[in-house]
Design a protein around this motif. Sequence first.
Motif, PDB file in Angstrom:
ATOM      1  N   GLU A  91      45.299  50.018  37.177  1.00  0.00           N
ATOM      2  CA  GLU A  91      45.280  49.473  35.821  1.00  0.00           C
ATOM      3  C   GLU A  91      46.713  49.363  35.323  1.00  0.00           C
ATOM      4  O   GLU A  91      47.473  50.319  35.369  1.00  0.00           O
ATOM      5  N   LEU A  92      47.070  48.175  34.898  1.00  0.00           N
ATOM      6  CA  LEU A  92      48.397  47.911  34.351  1.00  0.00           C
ATOM      7  C   LEU A  92      48.246  47.179  33.023  1.00  0.00           C
ATOM      8  O   LEU A  92      47.716  46.060  32.990  1.00  0.00           O
ATOM      9  N   TYR A  93      48.640  47.827  31.952  1.00  0.00           N
ATOM     10  CA  TYR A  93      48.666  47.192  30.641  1.00  0.00           C
ATOM     11  C   TYR A  93      47.321  46.579  30.250  1.00  0.00           C
ATOM     12  O   TYR A  93      47.249  45.486  29.709  1.00  0.00           O
ATOM     13  N   GLY A  94      46.240  47.277  30.573  1.00  0.00           N
ATOM     14  CA  GLY A  94      44.915  46.831  30.189  1.00  0.00           C
ATOM     15  C   GLY A  94      44.238  45.897  31.181  1.00  0.00           C
ATOM     16  O   GLY A  94      43.150  45.392  30.926  1.00  0.00           O
ATOM     17  N   ILE A  95      44.870  45.663  32.323  1.00  0.00           N
ATOM     18  CA  ILE A  95      44.288  44.799  33.360  1.00  0.00           C
ATOM     19  C   ILE A  95      44.210  45.609  34.653  1.00  0.00           C
ATOM     20  O   ILE A  95      45.211  46.166  35.093  1.00  0.00           O
ATOM     21  N   THR A  96      43.017  45.664  35.249  1.00  0.00           N
ATOM     22  CA  THR A  96      42.827  46.401  36.497  1.00  0.00           C
ATOM     23  C   THR A  96      42.644  45.394  37.633  1.00  0.00           C
ATOM     24  O   THR A  96      41.796  44.511  37.565  1.00  0.00           O
ATOM     25  N   PHE A  97      43.434  45.551  38.685  1.00  0.00           N
ATOM     26  CA  PHE A  97      43.431  44.626  39.820  1.00  0.00           C
ATOM     27  C   PHE A  97      42.543  45.162  40.936  1.00  0.00           C
ATOM     28  O   PHE A  97      42.433  46.380  41.134  1.00  0.00           O
ATOM     29  N   HIS A  98      41.909  44.227  41.682  1.00  0.00           N
ATOM     30  CA  HIS A  98      40.959  44.592  42.733  1.00  0.00           C
ATOM     31  C   HIS A  98      41.229  43.768  43.988  1.00  0.00           C
ATOM     32  O   HIS A  98      41.175  42.539  43.951  1.00  0.00           O
ATOM     33  N   GLN A  99      41.477  44.457  45.090  1.00  0.00           N
ATOM     34  CA  GLN A  99      41.678  43.811  46.388  1.00  0.00           C
ATOM     35  C   GLN A  99      40.308  43.442  46.967  1.00  0.00           C
ATOM     36  O   GLN A  99      39.390  44.250  46.966  1.00  0.00           O
ATOM     37  N   LYS A 100      40.189  42.210  47.474  1.00  0.00           N
ATOM     38  CA  LYS A 100      38.911  41.739  48.018  1.00  0.00           C
ATOM     39  C   LYS A 100      39.138  41.040  49.364  1.00  0.00           C
ATOM     40  O   LYS A 100      40.195  40.496  49.619  1.00  0.00           O
ATOM     41  N   PHE A 101      38.105  41.037  50.184  1.00  0.00           N
ATOM     42  CA  PHE A 101      38.079  40.355  51.481  1.00  0.00           C
ATOM     43  C   PHE A 101      39.130  40.916  52.448  1.00  0.00           C
ATOM     44  O   PHE A 101      39.862  40.179  53.093  1.00  0.00           O
ATOM     45  N   VAL A 102      39.141  42.239  52.550  1.00  0.00           N
ATOM     46  CA  VAL A 102      40.015  42.923  53.500  1.00  0.00           C
ATOM     47  C   VAL A 102      39.253  42.985  54.823  1.00  0.00           C
ATOM     48  O   VAL A 102      38.604  43.962  55.152  1.00  0.00           O
ATOM     49  N   LEU A 103      39.310  41.864  55.540  1.00  0.00           N
ATOM     50  CA  LEU A 103      38.530  41.686  56.763  1.00  0.00           C
ATOM     51  C   LEU A 103      39.407  41.057  57.837  1.00  0.00           C
ATOM     52  O   LEU A 103      40.412  40.418  57.527  1.00  0.00           O
ATOM     53  N   PRO A 104      39.007  41.200  59.095  1.00  0.00           N
ATOM     54  CA  PRO A 104      39.766  40.520  60.158  1.00  0.00           C
ATOM     55  C   PRO A 104      39.760  39.008  59.920  1.00  0.00           C
ATOM     56  O   PRO A 104      38.748  38.431  59.512  1.00  0.00           O
ATOM     57  N   ARG A 105      40.886  38.400  60.165  1.00  0.00           N
ATOM     58  CA  ARG A 105      41.002  36.943  60.035  1.00  0.00           C
ATOM     59  C   ARG A 105      40.657  36.314  61.380  1.00  0.00           C
ATOM     60  O   ARG A 105      41.515  36.118  62.228  1.00  0.00           O
ATOM     61  N   ASP A 106      39.369  36.043  61.528  1.00  0.00           N
ATOM     62  CA  ASP A 106      38.887  35.463  62.780  1.00  0.00           C
ATOM     63  C   ASP A 106      37.689  34.567  62.494  1.00  0.00           C
ATOM     64  O   ASP A 106      37.375  34.297  61.328  1.00  0.00           O
ATOM     65  N   GLU A 107      37.001  34.142  63.536  1.00  0.00           N
ATOM     66  CA  GLU A 107      35.893  33.196  63.373  1.00  0.00           C
ATOM     67  C   GLU A 107      34.700  33.788  62.610  1.00  0.00           C
ATOM     68  O   GLU A 107      33.829  33.052  62.170  1.00  0.00           O
ATOM     69  N   THR A 108      34.657  35.112  62.428  1.00  0.00           N
ATOM     70  CA  THR A 108      33.559  35.727  61.684  1.00  0.00           C
ATOM     71  C   THR A 108      33.871  35.897  60.194  1.00  0.00           C
ATOM     72  O   THR A 108      33.022  36.367  59.442  1.00  0.00           O
ATOM     73  N   PHE A 109      35.079  35.532  59.780  1.00  0.00           N
ATOM     74  CA  PHE A 109      35.461  35.701  58.375  1.00  0.00           C
ATOM     75  C   PHE A 109      34.533  34.855  57.486  1.00  0.00           C
ATOM     76  O   PHE A 109      34.317  33.674  57.759  1.00  0.00           O
ATOM     77  N   PRO A 110      34.005  35.427  56.402  1.00  0.00           N
ATOM     78  CA  PRO A 110      33.072  34.700  55.529  1.00  0.00           C
ATOM     79  C   PRO A 110      33.800  33.775  54.535  1.00  0.00           C
ATOM     80  O   PRO A 110      33.851  34.037  53.331  1.00  0.00           O
ATOM     81  N   ILE A 111      34.329  32.691  55.046  1.00  0.00           N
ATOM     82  CA  ILE A 111      35.140  31.787  54.221  1.00  0.00           C
ATOM     83  C   ILE A 111      34.331  31.220  53.054  1.00  0.00           C
ATOM     84  O   ILE A 111      34.842  31.136  51.930  1.00  0.00           O
ATOM     85  N   ASP A 112      33.077  30.854  53.292  1.00  0.00           N
ATOM     86  CA  ASP A 112      32.256  30.315  52.194  1.00  0.00           C
ATOM     87  C   ASP A 112      32.092  31.343  51.071  1.00  0.00           C
ATOM     88  O   ASP A 112      32.159  31.002  49.887  1.00  0.00           O
TER      89      ASP A 112
END
Length: 188
Positions: A91-112
């Motif tokens: 949380e920084l100055y009233g905004i909380t950041f969230h990391q998403k899609f921490v997955l292998p970058r390969d043919e199984t990545f859920p791009i959609d």
Amino acid sequence: MKKNLLHLILILLVSTAAIDRSSAQTNNSAHDDFFHTVVNNHNQIFQMSCIPSVVEIILKYYKAVGFNFYDLQNEWQNKTDGSFRNFDNKELYGITFHQKFVLPRDETFPIDSLFQAIEKELASGKKVIISLPSDTGWHMFVINEQTPDGEFISYSKLGSHTLIVRDTKEIVKKSNGTEIMTYTMSSR
């Protein structure tokens, strides 16, 4: 230092045809405010500080900090082992950041699913931080809008130069996925 920054600028400009430093034209006032007021008045002050730089752009957009705020980049400087995880659930100055899609970058990545998540954030009026490949690794951008044909337009800074990527989806598809950061606002 200046030589390295110039080299990085040239690599990004030559290797990614999608980068356009020209002014984007739109009738959307939210876009104009973000692009002209925030992005154009912000700088990435260290060669390796693109992650805290885009976080600062979000903070400046929401007026959580002033336009002269560079504390995150000054603390980070040229850190080479950082990632979105440094800001995950922070949380920084009233905004909380969230990391998403921490997955292998390969043919199984859920791009959609990634694209749907980005569209949902944009539809709610938010921006999305995204990592896009460059010849020297990855550079961070802020997705500001979706065009009528469904493409995402992303902005970043490299020094004082404004970078515009108009084919974000295509770049993500070619790299078999990527991570994003979203955020939530604290009730004030």
